[in-house]
Design an enzyme around this catalytic site. Structure first.
Site, PDB file in Angstrom:
ATOM      1  N   HIS A  12      27.856   1.736  -5.320  1.00  0.00           N
ATOM      2  CA  HIS A  12      28.153   0.462  -6.006  1.00  0.00           C
ATOM      3  C   HIS A  12      28.111   0.706  -7.454  1.00  0.00           C
ATOM      4  CE1 HIS A  12      29.295  -2.343  -2.639  1.00  0.00           C
ATOM      5  NE2 HIS A  12      28.227  -1.710  -1.832  1.00  0.00           N
ATOM      6  N   LYS A  17      30.191 -14.990 -13.094  1.00  0.00           N
ATOM      7  CA  LYS A  17      29.622 -13.947 -12.383  1.00  0.00           C
ATOM      8  C   LYS A  17      28.205 -13.912 -12.953  1.00  0.00           C
ATOM      9  CE  LYS A  17      33.191 -11.487 -14.306  1.00  0.00           C
ATOM     10  NZ  LYS A  17      34.010 -10.582 -13.739  1.00  0.00           N
ATOM     11  N   ARG A  18      27.670 -12.768 -12.437  1.00  0.00           N
ATOM     12  CA  ARG A  18      26.092 -12.634 -12.738  1.00  0.00           C
ATOM     13  C   ARG A  18      26.103 -12.361 -14.373  1.00  0.00           C
ATOM     14  NH1 ARG A  18      21.488 -12.808  -9.091  1.00  0.00           N
ATOM     15  NH2 ARG A  18      20.518 -11.912 -10.799  1.00  0.00           N
ATOM     16  N   LYS A  30      28.776  -6.799 -18.369  1.00  0.00           N
ATOM     17  CA  LYS A  30      29.765  -7.754 -18.112  1.00  0.00           C
ATOM     18  C   LYS A  30      30.382  -8.368 -19.221  1.00  0.00           C
ATOM     19  CE  LYS A  30      28.457  -8.639 -13.304  1.00  0.00           C
ATOM     20  NZ  LYS A  30      29.667  -8.442 -12.251  1.00  0.00           N
ATOM     21  N   THR A  75      34.988  -8.426  -7.665  1.00  0.00           N
ATOM     22  CA  THR A  75      35.828  -9.234  -6.480  1.00  0.00           C
ATOM     23  C   THR A  75      36.177 -10.447  -7.057  1.00  0.00           C
ATOM     24  OG1 THR A  75      33.753  -9.643  -5.562  1.00  0.00           O
ATOM     25  CG2 THR A  75      34.999  -7.925  -4.466  1.00  0.00           C
ATOM     26  N   LYS A 135      39.808 -12.809  -6.475  1.00  0.00           N
ATOM     27  CA  LYS A 135      39.665 -14.149  -6.032  1.00  0.00           C
ATOM     28  C   LYS A 135      40.701 -15.278  -6.883  1.00  0.00           C
ATOM     29  CE  LYS A 135      35.033 -13.839  -4.725  1.00  0.00           C
ATOM     30  NZ  LYS A 135      33.680 -14.055  -5.232  1.00  0.00           N
TER      31      LYS A 135
HETATM   32  C1  LIG Z   1      32.793 -13.108  -6.042  1.00  0.00           C
HETATM   33  C2  LIG Z   1      31.566 -13.448  -6.300  1.00  0.00           C
HETATM   34  C3  LIG Z   1      30.701 -12.822  -7.157  1.00  0.00           C
HETATM   35  C4  LIG Z   1      31.221 -11.339  -7.697  1.00  0.00           C
HETATM   36  O1  LIG Z   1      31.696 -11.914  -8.839  1.00  0.00           O
HETATM   37  P1  LIG Z   1      32.353 -10.601  -9.808  1.00  0.00           P
HETATM   38  O2  LIG Z   1      32.909 -11.240 -11.122  1.00  0.00           O
HETATM   39  O3  LIG Z   1      33.328  -9.465  -9.179  1.00  0.00           O
HETATM   40  O4  LIG Z   1      31.140 -10.141 -10.521  1.00  0.00           O
HETATM   41  C5  LIG Z   1      29.293 -13.006  -7.501  1.00  0.00           C
HETATM   42  N1  LIG Z   1      28.715 -14.217  -7.149  1.00  0.00           N
HETATM   43  C6  LIG Z   1      29.501 -15.154  -6.231  1.00  0.00           C
HETATM   44  C7  LIG Z   1      28.926 -16.537  -5.993  1.00  0.00           C
HETATM   45  C8  LIG Z   1      30.837 -14.651  -5.878  1.00  0.00           C
HETATM   46  O5  LIG Z   1      31.546 -15.600  -5.197  1.00  0.00           O
END
Ligand SMILES: *Cc1c(COP(=O)(O)O)cnc(C)c1O
Length: 860
Positions: A400, A593-594, A599, A705, A709
């Protein structure tokens, strides 16, 4: 390792591996009366509103011992959930019976995280009973939406990796694949985030406070797991051979909790089995006899700490002993369970990998490789190489990340103490591997030291990724770019050793059931109205047909309306959470995101500051014509020990305070930090973007991911050429995505140039730094480290290199958003081309290329 005595059963009715005569003998051992009763028992599944209501009331009255007069939303939520779980269990029983009787190959997905979110809405959608539930609940005097929001998130994960596992088990069920997830049932999931004076404050997430209606405790499945102790050599009584025997020094029990996982448009229900640590009955009599009763009890209670809390780091290795204990506890219990199930079939060991595939989600479960080898060699007496052949045929490993700070390397000393026999086995695996490498590449000592499982540093470390590669037959990355990068960087020696065929790619995906139907009911209904129903939810490529409606004015109007409604819903959430009012007519730019330096939320907020300064510098009369009104939304959790990430959060909140209250700015710019980002919030946020930001330093985000979304919900993205952004671009077309920044192949050189002091900070970014230094957003001390990282410490994440092209891309967005007609077309084209990013496609690829398993759709 022996199983502790389970309660004696009257009849042993596990029928696999038995001859018809043996089955008949078991049948005959069951009293005739019992057989008659069983035969008459017909499955009482609700199908009508009346039946469901009766079931709900039944649960309120008996399961919860309440009445009509004290049934609140929580009780209604629990009773409805129990009723639906009853239905799921009936399907679960049939599914598992079918898989067992047909002796099909199963995939076991080992993940330390399953970021499931809420279960109720998802179960109603997958079972296609939401209307039925709505009516039933409504007539009982409740509101279904309120009941849905009563449920706490199952936050058993940090971010993308855990959410991926959750999407994957949904897709395994939907695709009728016989698949189980194995994980840990943490008492405390990912912490909840509060914002106090602009700072992140973590509070514990005790998600089981009111119990959990979705789990089935299996107190009869208790697997002992040992730690510490010593290894001795003993003579095997049967063969006379000398064998190694590990005598553990501390024992805890793993108790199984099952979570049925329903598929969409199928009655297939798979299982997610999570382990919870419990003390054994074994008692320290020495202490007890010394009169130290309470101490000998508290020793026992220590056991429960193993599954007490999820470690809150995302993409970062912290090296805590309790974490290693968690990993082994989980792996040992899962493998014991898998092997026990295999033994019931009475098949020879040579057929193990014909019935079982195990996927390692990152290196966290790598000890499974060692544990299976130990079971086969030490406990089952197989030859080392016969055993090793079985092991490597069974496992697959998903990488990952390529970032050094995230790669697991456990100090050898920790292993020697906690798992002495496993360390011996690791050494043997490594020895045989290195001999194999040396034979193939004589005289390359450097190669040997690079690929060795043991890092000869001081102190020595065990490199888990190397072990995972050596123990698996297939290694995959999670997006094309990432899979190429692992082959050319961190794992290139292994490509040379094993050949390129061992390495493959499976680009990540998301489940359209949760991330379209559940998160965005209006858009999914609009799509269904054009695509002739909801079949597209399990055949996502059908979305392509939406391109037939690019010139359908009515359709485009509805499309815009849906987006507007979703933005209104998010605006209301923002108002509730922060008190900030945002105008849903304005562009919503979202990055959730985190929080991580790679990022680059810092680049986002620097861009926001730049925009603020520019608006202020524009003559008041020209501002409205010059600047597109925009709402900048950022959200995400920082690991509690991650200093820089916490500074970024503080800065976003400080900018929010200043900008939102500046009377010169008004609606031209609003800045929002959404607290406590989680799955259920993501379900409201993702449908509401016009633009979302996926702006990692090229080569650092393995896939991402949330990019998928947002696009699936009709938002466009601004992003770097990184992770799955590359493939999203290929699918939706370059005109429908706002790409910017340096490429992964240039990163190394740029970092070098920074280190040599040869790169200048652009004026735009310097103006931002000056505003921070001036104290415009509070004392500079607070943000100095963020600035210094860029100015003086090599700008590892290349913010200064990408800043100008980032602003350029933002400008393009401003210009394009004005032409809504054109924007809505882009939005539709994007959604129409997202079929590839369904996690159903991922699971088909894993099944075909890695697991060698097939869907099983027949019913018993
Ligand atoms: C999809 C999702 C992530 C992943 O987000 P990235 O932008 O791809 O890092 C992290 N936290 C939650 C709650 C999510 O639904």
């Amino acid at each position: 390792m022996s199983e502790t005595a389970a309660p004696k059963r009257l009849h042993k009715r596990s029928l696999t591996g038995l001859t018809p005569t043996e089955i008949k003998a078991i049948d005959n051992s069951i009293p005739i009366k019992a057989r008659e009763i069983w035969a008459k028992y017909s499955v009482k599944e609700f199908t009508t509103v009346d039946e469901l209501q009766e079931k709900i009331i039944d649960h309120v009255e008996t399961t919860f011992a309440r009445s009509m007069y004290n049934c609140d939303d929580l009780a209604a939520y629990q009773a409805l959930s129990y009723s639906i779980k009853d239905k799921l269990i009936l399907h679960w029983n049939k599914t598992q019976q079918l898989h067992t009787l047909k002796e099909v190959k199963r995939i076991y997905y080992l993940s330390l995280e399953f970021l499931m979110g809420r279960a109720l809405d998802n179960a109603m959608i997958n079972l296609e009973i939401k209307d039925l539930c709505n009516k039933s609940i409504d007539e009982l005097g409740f509101n279904l939406e309120d009941i849905i929001t009563t449920e706490p998130d199952a936050g058993l994960g940090n971010g993308g990796l855990g959410r991926l596992a959750a999407c994957f088990i949904d897709s395994m069920s939907t695709g009728n694949y016989p698949g189980w997830g194995y994980g840990l049932r943490y008492n405390y999931g990912i912490f909840s985030q509060k914002i106090v004076d602009g700072y992140q404050v973590e509070t514990p997430d005790y998600w089981l406070k009111f119990g959990n209606p979705w789990e089935i405790p299996r107190y009869e499945i208790q697997i002992p797991v040992d730690f510490y102790g010593y290894v001795s050599t003993v003579k095997d009584e049967k063969t006379g051979n000398l064998v190694k025997q590990w005598q553990g020094g501390e024992r805890v029990l793993a108790v199984a909790f099952d979570f049925p996982v329903p598929g969409y448009d199928t009655t297939n229900v798979n299982n997610l089995r999570l382990w919870s640590a419990k003390p054994t009955n074994e008692f320290d009599f020495e202490k007890f006899n010394e009169g130290d009763y309470s101490n000998s009890v508290s020793q026992q209670q220590r056991a429960e700490s193993i599954t007490s809390v999820l470690y809150p780091n995302d993409n970062f290795y912290a090296g805590k002993e309790l974490r290693l204990k968690q990993q082994y506890f989980w792996v040992a219990a899962s493998l014991h369970d898998i092997v026990r199930r295999f033994l019931k079939t009475k098949k020879p060991w040579s057929e193990f990998s014909d019935l079982i595939a195990i996927q390692l989600n990152d290196t966290h479960p790598t000890m499974a490789v060692v544990e299976l080898q130990r079971i086969l060699v030490d406990l089952e007496g197989l030859d080392w190489s016969v055993a090793w052949d079985i092991v490597t045929k069974t496992f697959g490993y998903t990488n990952h990340t390529v970032m050094a700070e995230a790669l697991e390397k456990w100090p050898l000393e920790l292993f020697a103490n906690l798992l002495p026999r496993h360390l011996e086995i690791i050494y043997e695996i490594n020895l045989r591997f290195l001999q194999f490498v040396e034979k193939k590449f004589p005289n390359d000592r450097d190669l040997l030291s690079r690929v060795s499982v043991v890092e000869e540093s001081s102190p020595k470390n065990i490199r888990m990724a190397n072990l995972a590669i050596i123990g698996s037959h297939r290694v995959n990355g999670v997006a094309e770019l990432h899979s190429e990068l692992i082959k050319t960087t961190i794992f290139k020696d292994f490509v040379k050793i094993y050949g390129i065929e061992k390495f493959t790619n499976v680009t990540n995906g998301i489940t359209p059931r949760r991330w379209l139907k559940q998160a965005n009911p209006q858009l999914s209904e609009l799509i269904a109205s054009k695509l002739g129903g909801y079949e597209y939810l399990s055949k996502l490529n059908k979305l392509k047909e939406l391109e037939n409606y690019l010139d359908d004015a009515e359709f485009k109007k509805s499309w815009l309306e849906v987006k507007f409604n979703n933005k209104k819903k998010l605006a209301a959430l923002i108002k509730t959470l922060t008190g900030i009012e945002v105008n849903p007519n304005n562009l919503f730019d979202i990055q959730v995101k985190r929080i991580h330096e790679y990022k680059r939320q810092q680049m986002n907020i620097f861009g926001v500051i730049w925009r603020y300064l520019q608006i202020k510098a524009t003559p008041a009369a020209d501002r409205a014509n010059t600047w597109l009104p925009k709402v900048c939304i950022i959200g995400g959790k920082a690991a509690p020990g991650y200093y820089a990430a916490k500074k970024i959060i503080k800065l976003v909140n400080a900018v929010s305070t200043i900008v939102n209250s500046d009377p010169e700015i008004g609606d031209l710019l609003k800045v929002v930090f959404i607290p406590d980002y989680n799955v259920s919030k993501a379900e409201i946020i993702c449908p509401a973007s016009d633009i979302s930001e996926h702006i990692s330093t090229a080569g650092t985000e393995a896939s991402g991911t949330s990019n998928m979304k947002f696009v699936l919900n009709g938002g466009l993205i601004i992003g770097t050429v990184d992770g799955a952004n590359v493939e999203i671009t290929r699918e939706v077309g370059e005109d429908n995505i706002f790409l910017f920044g340096n490429l992964a192949e240039d990163v190394e050189e740029l970092r070098h140039e920074h280190q040599m002091g040869r790169i200048a900070i652009p004026d735009s970014l310097n103006s931002v730094f000056e505003s921070l230094e001036s104290g415009l957003f509070g004392p500079y001390d607070e943000y100095k480290s963020l600035v210094d990282n860029i100015k003086y410490h090599g700008d590892h994440y290349l913010v200064s290199d990408d800043f100008e092209s980032y602003l350029e891309a933002q400008k393009t967005i401003d210009l394009e958003f004005v032409d809504r007609e054109n924007w809505v077309k882009k939005s539709i084209i994007c959604v129409a081309n997202m079929g590839f990013f369904s996690s159903d496609r991922c699971i088909d690829e894993y099944a075909e290329n890695i697991w060698n398993i097939e869907p099983v759709s027949e019913r018993v």
